[in-house]
Design an enzyme around this catalytic site. Sequence first.
Site, mmCIF file in Angstrom:
data_model
loop_
_atom_site.group_PDB
_atom_site.id
_atom_site.type_symbol
_atom_site.label_atom_id
_atom_site.label_comp_id
_atom_site.label_asym_id
_atom_site.label_seq_id
_atom_site.Cartn_x
_atom_site.Cartn_y
_atom_site.Cartn_z
ATOM 1 N N THR A 7 0.816 -1.216 0.000
ATOM 2 C CA THR A 7 0.000 0.000 0.000
ATOM 3 C C THR A 7 0.849 1.265 0.000
ATOM 4 O O THR A 7 0.373 2.322 -0.402
ATOM 5 C CB THR A 7 -0.941 0.022 1.207
ATOM 6 N N ASP A 39 3.939 -1.868 12.006
ATOM 7 C CA ASP A 39 5.334 -1.998 12.419
ATOM 8 C C ASP A 39 5.824 -0.643 12.933
ATOM 9 O O ASP A 39 5.767 0.353 12.199
ATOM 10 C CB ASP A 39 6.172 -2.447 11.227
ATOM 11 N N THR A 89 -8.071 -8.174 16.575
ATOM 12 C CA THR A 89 -6.826 -8.419 15.848
ATOM 13 C C THR A 89 -5.917 -9.342 16.662
ATOM 14 O O THR A 89 -5.974 -9.349 17.895
ATOM 15 C CB THR A 89 -6.083 -7.104 15.556
ATOM 16 N N GLU A 90 -5.074 -10.085 15.972
ATOM 17 C CA GLU A 90 -4.149 -10.985 16.676
ATOM 18 C C GLU A 90 -3.193 -10.206 17.577
ATOM 19 O O GLU A 90 -2.906 -10.630 18.702
ATOM 20 C CB GLU A 90 -3.355 -11.812 15.661
#
Length: 288
Positions: free
Chosen positions: A165, A187, A262-263
Amino acid sequence: MGGDKIRKDKRQKREDYRAAIRKEGVSELPRKKFYRQRAHANPFSDHQLIYPPHPDQMDWSSLYPDYVVDEPQEQPTPAPETPSDLDLAPLRPKRISQEVEVADIGCGFGGLLVALGPLMPGTLVLGLEIRVQVTQFVEDRIKALRVQNQDAQLYRNVGVLRANTMKFLPNFFRKAQLAKVFICFPDPHFKARKHKQRIVSTTLNSEYAYVLRSGGVVYTITDVPDLHEWVVQHFEAHPSFERVSEEEQEADPLVNVMRTETEEGKKVERNKGQKYVALFRRLEDPAW
């Protein structure tokens, strides 16, 4: 030699598992251990990605087959005697009945995607992920969920795409196409020399402004205070965005979904960490 054989056997086992799980009609949810992947990918590297030259040339039919519009077949025209640019033009992609309106950038293993699907049944939701094996995991996860929920017709509105993206967002989405963009636990790139790889920046915020419609919202969440401050600073400095008030933020049901599904969010919860949320609304462009 023994170590090489063990690694080769493990790799073969992973490949056999992924081949079996992708067979038509398989309803077993994939297991992460068979989708080995590095935690990070350099967005500036050449990942040999496939992307459309223009959003109108993107074929969404494979991601959302239930939304494909049946159109009458055109009668083939006789081939000209001499080649022309028209002969080299790409085939027109199959049309779908509606456009993607929600994008999860860096969707990871798809926790948010599969949570949003049933909550937004009339909306097409797309996950964008740069890592190969993680994208394949989400593809197999969505496929299995569709088989498991065949009677209820759930998860037909959810898809995932391997994409960078930072480079190609406007290749997939037209101006003002999206209503919501999620950026969940990106990140942090702690080192100052790597801040240019952060998914929020002055330049990238202009691209989010381009693909978001007026009133659209960017949802952000992280467990890194420094990154949260960076995100807030860069969005508040951008003339196309305003920060959503905390009262309105907490009243948005999708914020809680983003926090819990979310994980990475679940990992932070297990470690009793702090989650920092900020929402930003796309302002209407001024009259020129």
